[in-house]
Design a protein around this motif. Structure first.
Motif, PDB file in Angstrom:
ATOM      1  N   CYS A 125       0.834  -1.192   0.000  1.00  0.00           N
ATOM      2  CA  CYS A 125       0.000   0.000   0.000  1.00  0.00           C
ATOM      3  C   CYS A 125       0.879   1.256   0.000  1.00  0.00           C
ATOM      4  O   CYS A 125       1.795   1.368   0.816  1.00  0.00           O
ATOM      5  CB  CYS A 125      -0.876  -0.041   1.248  1.00  0.00           C
ATOM      6  SG  CYS A 125      -1.857   1.437   1.499  1.00  0.00           S
TER       7      CYS A 125
ATOM      8  N   ASN B  79       0.179   4.045   0.967  1.00  0.00           N
ATOM      9  CA  ASN B  79      -0.141   4.885   2.108  1.00  0.00           C
ATOM     10  C   ASN B  79       0.443   4.367   3.417  1.00  0.00           C
ATOM     11  O   ASN B  79       1.026   5.127   4.182  1.00  0.00           O
ATOM     12  CB  ASN B  79      -1.666   4.993   2.202  1.00  0.00           C
ATOM     13  CG  ASN B  79      -2.112   6.058   3.174  1.00  0.00           C
ATOM     14  OD1 ASN B  79      -1.512   7.119   3.251  1.00  0.00           O
ATOM     15  ND2 ASN B  79      -3.153   5.761   3.921  1.00  0.00           N
ATOM     16  N   CYS B  80       0.312   3.050   3.668  1.00  0.00           N
ATOM     17  CA  CYS B  80       0.723   2.541   4.980  1.00  0.00           C
ATOM     18  C   CYS B  80       1.724   1.390   4.934  1.00  0.00           C
ATOM     19  O   CYS B  80       2.230   0.982   5.971  1.00  0.00           O
ATOM     20  CB  CYS B  80      -0.512   2.114   5.781  1.00  0.00           C
ATOM     21  SG  CYS B  80      -1.235   0.591   5.160  1.00  0.00           S
TER      22      CYS B  80
ATOM     23  N   CYS C  93      -4.091  -0.958   0.487  1.00  0.00           N
ATOM     24  CA  CYS C  93      -4.591  -2.063   1.297  1.00  0.00           C
ATOM     25  C   CYS C  93      -6.085  -1.861   1.538  1.00  0.00           C
ATOM     26  O   CYS C  93      -6.634  -0.789   1.247  1.00  0.00           O
ATOM     27  CB  CYS C  93      -3.837  -2.140   2.624  1.00  0.00           C
ATOM     28  SG  CYS C  93      -4.210  -0.781   3.737  1.00  0.00           S
TER      29      CYS C  93
ATOM     30  N   CYS D 236      -7.008   1.293   3.761  1.00  0.00           N
ATOM     31  CA  CYS D 236      -6.799   2.596   3.128  1.00  0.00           C
ATOM     32  C   CYS D 236      -7.774   2.831   1.979  1.00  0.00           C
ATOM     33  O   CYS D 236      -8.161   3.957   1.704  1.00  0.00           O
ATOM     34  CB  CYS D 236      -5.360   2.748   2.660  1.00  0.00           C
ATOM     35  SG  CYS D 236      -4.195   2.830   4.038  1.00  0.00           S
TER      36      CYS D 236
HETATM   37 ZN   LIG Z   1      -2.818   1.001   3.542  1.00  0.00          ZN
END
Ligand SMILES: [Zn+2]
Length: 80
Positions: A42, A44-45, A62, A65
């Motif tokens: 992901c 983002n994370c 993911c 997110c």
């Molecule tokens: Zn994520």
């Protein structure tokens, strides 16, 4: 997650979204799945991506997110 083939997921998706093309959805799913298998995370994370969701939204993320939810027990993931 409920695991499902890209073929079946694409079929279900186009039934709910008549404007979408089966072959296009299926190839997006396959592509996202191979990125996942290659270790895509992901953006983002850093968690492993949710291939089914990433194929639909068009970016690698993911489940949490993409959906903003943490309970994915009733959601689908492609495995082949
Ligand atoms: Zn994520």
């Amino acid at each position: 997650m409920i695991t499902i083939t890209a073929e079946k997921f694409a079929k279900m998706y186009v039934e709910k979204n008549p404007g979408e093309k089966f072959n296009e959805v299926k190839s997006n799913l396959k592509a996202a799945l191979s990125r996942k298998k290659a270790g895509a995370v992901c953006g983002n994370c850093g968690e492993p991506i949710w291939a089914a969701g990433s194929a639909i939204v068009g970016f690698d993320g993911c489940f949490t997110c993409i959906t903003g939810e943490s309970d994915h027990s009733e959601d689908y993931e492609v495995y082949e």
